[in-house]
Write a protein that holds these residues in place. Structure first.
Motif, mmCIF file in Angstrom:
data_model
loop_
_atom_site.group_PDB
_atom_site.id
_atom_site.type_symbol
_atom_site.label_atom_id
_atom_site.label_comp_id
_atom_site.label_asym_id
_atom_site.label_seq_id
_atom_site.Cartn_x
_atom_site.Cartn_y
_atom_site.Cartn_z
ATOM 1 N N LYS A 96 5.118 11.779 -4.552
ATOM 2 C CA LYS A 96 5.156 10.382 -4.082
ATOM 3 C C LYS A 96 4.720 10.234 -2.624
ATOM 4 C CE LYS A 96 10.025 9.567 -2.804
ATOM 5 N NZ LYS A 96 10.516 10.949 -2.784
ATOM 6 N N GLU A 97 4.913 11.285 -1.813
ATOM 7 C CA GLU A 97 4.507 11.197 -0.399
ATOM 8 C C GLU A 97 2.982 11.055 -0.288
ATOM 9 O OE1 GLU A 97 6.644 13.325 -1.672
ATOM 10 O OE2 GLU A 97 8.491 13.219 -0.493
ATOM 11 N N ILE A 99 1.024 9.750 -2.652
ATOM 12 C CA ILE A 99 0.694 8.421 -3.191
ATOM 13 C C ILE A 99 0.936 7.333 -2.145
ATOM 14 C CG2 ILE A 99 1.365 6.684 -4.913
ATOM 15 C CD1 ILE A 99 2.063 8.960 -6.777
ATOM 16 N N LYS A 100 2.051 7.455 -1.428
ATOM 17 C CA LYS A 100 2.388 6.427 -0.419
ATOM 18 C C LYS A 100 1.280 6.317 0.608
ATOM 19 C CE LYS A 100 7.394 6.312 -0.190
ATOM 20 N NZ LYS A 100 8.502 6.966 0.507
ATOM 21 N N GLN A 119 2.807 7.474 -10.122
ATOM 22 C CA GLN A 119 3.357 8.815 -9.927
ATOM 23 C C GLN A 119 3.499 9.437 -11.311
ATOM 24 O OE1 GLN A 119 7.091 9.130 -7.817
ATOM 25 N NE2 GLN A 119 7.004 11.362 -7.839
#
Ligand SMILES: C[S@@+](CC[C@H](N)C(=O)[O-])C[C@H]1O[C@@H](n2cnc3c(N)ncnc32)[C@H](O)[C@@H]1O
Length: 249
Positions: A96-97, A99-100, A119
């Protein structure tokens, strides 16, 4: 920061499947901040040209949709969105890091309506069969041990005549170039990376993962086993990177 600098990961050849996945998740969760800059520095900006080369070979003919796996900070997805204004893109990554960071870049470029970020694990694609013209993965498959399963998933989700595209780094075939490149990977690259990242061990892993990735002929064999035909391979920058394009019957 000091704790991160002391991180150590097992060698790929010594890690179990579970340890490997945990290591990959940990690495990409800790490096998104400097990831793009380091890509540019360590590849002398060739990474931009490699993605552009791949995007230039994409063919949208039916669904006008691209699925980008292991999208990271979404560079390939954004390059494709800008090159083909009529397509929509689903881009996924299991960290997720990353993707952010991708999400912020996409919003800045005004592409949020056209690129959907998810995700998800490349091994279990949460999308329908035959839903895309192209499924791509850039510098991702090296980090996934179950390559055949990933490629089969990519084949499942593209339409007949669609393309599976893989961009990946290799040790060069020429033995003199390989010697120089090995020395760059093992000695210089981790040191340069150490000046820009909190997690230098991630860049030891990078060298290890390139060294352990199968040779192009072996990888083409795996693509064939996954059901792909008419496989094209393009050696880029002295064979340090290859683009593979395979077609679904
Ligand atoms: C080297 S980065 C490549 C990112 C991007 N495609 C690019 O061109 O810069 C590899 C990415 O693969 C992702 N990844 C690794 N294994 C994955 C898996 N099983 N499913 C989804 N993403 C995965 C990592 O989280 C990381 O973001």
């Amino acid at each position: 920061m000091a704790a991160n600098r002391k991180k150590a990961y097992p060698l790929i050849t010594k890690a179990s499947k579970k340890q490997h996945t945990e290591m990959v998740r940990d690495i990409f969760a800790t490096i998104p901040e400097g990831y793009d800059l380091l890509n540019r520095i360590l590849s002398l900006r060739r990474d931009v040209a490699w993605r552009r080369f791949a995007v230039g070979r994409m063919k949208f003919f039916k669904t006008n949709r691209l699925l980008d796996l292991a999208t990271g900070t979404a560079d390939l997805a954004m390059e494709a969105a800008l090159a083909y204004p009529h397509i929509d893109i689903v881009a996924l990554d299991f960290v997720k890091e990353m993707i952010k960071r991708g999400q912020r870049k996409i919003a800045k470029q005004g592409l949020s309506k056209r690129i959907q970020l998810l995700q998800a694990d490349a091994l279990f694609l949460p999308v329908d069969d035959s839903a895309f013209d192209v499924a791509s993965i850039a510098f991702g498959i090296r980090n996934i041990l179950e390559r055949l399963k990933t490629l089969k998933e990519m084949v499942r989700v593209i339409a007949p005549s669609g393309q599976v595209m893989v961009l990946e780094m290799h040790l060069p075939g020429n033995k003199y170039v390989r010697k120089v490149y090995r020395s760059y990977l093992n000695h210089f690259l981790p040191r340069i990376a150490g000046c820009f990242t909190k997690n230098q061990a991630a860049y030891n892993y990078l060298s290890d993962s390139i060294t352990n990735f199968p040779r192009p002929a072996v990888f083409v064999g795996i693509m064939g086993e996954a059901g792909l035909h008419k496989i094209e391979q393009y050696a880029l920058t002295l064979g340090t990177t290859y683009l593979y394009v395979g077609y679904k019957a």
